[in-house]
Design an enzyme around this catalytic site. Structure first.
Site, short mmCIF file in Angstrom:
data_model
loop_
_atom_site.label_atom_id
_atom_site.label_comp_id
_atom_site.label_asym_id
_atom_site.label_seq_id
_atom_site.Cartn_x
_atom_site.Cartn_y
_atom_site.Cartn_z
N HIS A 172 0.84 -1.21 0.00
CA HIS A 172 0.00 0.00 0.00
C HIS A 172 0.87 1.26 0.00
O HIS A 172 2.07 1.19 0.30
CB HIS A 172 -0.83 0.09 1.29
CG HIS A 172 -1.71 -1.07 1.59
ND1 HIS A 172 -3.06 -1.02 1.41
CD2 HIS A 172 -1.44 -2.29 2.12
CE1 HIS A 172 -3.61 -2.18 1.80
NE2 HIS A 172 -2.64 -2.96 2.24
N GLU A 207 2.45 -0.97 4.44
CA GLU A 207 2.24 0.40 3.99
C GLU A 207 3.58 1.07 3.75
O GLU A 207 4.49 0.99 4.59
CB GLU A 207 1.48 1.22 5.05
CG GLU A 207 0.10 0.71 5.41
CD GLU A 207 -1.00 1.22 4.46
OE1 GLU A 207 -0.67 1.98 3.51
OE2 GLU A 207 -2.15 0.84 4.68
N HIS A 213 -2.54 -3.07 -3.42
CA HIS A 213 -3.93 -2.83 -3.01
C HIS A 213 -4.80 -2.53 -4.23
O HIS A 213 -5.94 -2.97 -4.33
CB HIS A 213 -3.96 -1.67 -2.01
CG HIS A 213 -5.19 -1.62 -1.16
ND1 HIS A 213 -5.46 -0.57 -0.34
CD2 HIS A 213 -6.24 -2.50 -1.01
CE1 HIS A 213 -6.62 -0.81 0.30
NE2 HIS A 213 -7.10 -1.96 -0.10
N ASP A 250 -3.53 2.53 -4.71
CA ASP A 250 -2.17 2.39 -4.17
C ASP A 250 -1.64 0.98 -4.36
O ASP A 250 -2.42 0.04 -4.45
CB ASP A 250 -2.17 2.78 -2.68
CG ASP A 250 -3.08 1.90 -1.82
OD1 ASP A 250 -4.25 1.71 -2.18
OD2 ASP A 250 -2.60 1.38 -0.79
ZN LIG Z 1 -4.09 0.61 0.52
#
Ligand SMILES: [Zn+2]
Length: 183
Positions: free
Chosen positions: A36, A118, A157, A167
């Site tokens: 992400h 992330e 994602h 993303d």
């Molecule tokens: Zn995401």
């Protein structure tokens, strides 16, 4: 980098336990990695706001956008910041809440079986060199710790929630990442 499979924590990570997780349906089914990007406020880097969001302590009054999202119960297993610092919020064998409504090769509810990573960033900005290096290193550690993971079981994602999520976005260099994975 070393993962303690008992505790589910990464040795080099700053550990910041989030309340936003629950049990996987099958603790042994860790069979995908989802990449992400996130930035808070959107397009700004370097603050502690992402961490605050994942720990349910985001101040809704600190920025107009925060009022919209401060109530969300979300998390990821890992956040890799622009300077390469890795923070871990959820043990890998627990289910973090990062993917939302999602479908990967016909299988829905991707949080059940994936690890969410992330990168601090957005869809308009290149990621940093050290983020790629850290992402590759932690990915290799995950692949060697969880036997159902493989290079083919890594996605974005945007690929499991198309139309809803964008993303990690056009600046995430997949060939470069895959090349570093093999280094
Ligand atoms: Zn995401």
């Amino acid at each position: 980098m070393i993962i303690d499979r008992q505790s589910g924590w990464l040795d080099v990570a700053e550990i910041l336990p989030s309340p936003n997780y629950d049990d996987r349906l099958d603790e042994n089914d860790i069979s995908g990695i989802v990449i992400h990007n996130i930035s808070l406020p959107p397009g700004q880097f370097g603050g502690g706001w992402i961490t605050d969001l994942f720990l349910n302590r985001l101040d809704p009054n600190a920025h107009p956008y925060f009022a919209e999202i401060a109530h969300l119960k979300v998390s990821a297993h890992l956040l890799i910041r622009r300077d390469g610092l890795i923070q871990q919020f959820v043990p890998f064998h627990k289910r973090a809440w990062h993917a939302g409504v999602s479908c990967w090769e016909g299988r829905e509810r991707c949080n059940d079986f994936t690890i969410g990573i992330e990168l601090e960033g957005d869809d308009e900005t290149a990621f940093t060199e050290v983020q790629y290096l850290q992402l590759a290193a932690v990915s290799r550690a995950l692949l060697s710790s969880y036997p159902l993971l493989s290079e083919q079981r890594i996605t974005g994602h945007e690929h499991i929630a198309p139309g809803r999520k964008t993303d990690p976005g056009p600046h995430f260099d997949w060939p470069r990442y895959k090349q570093l994975l093999q280094a």
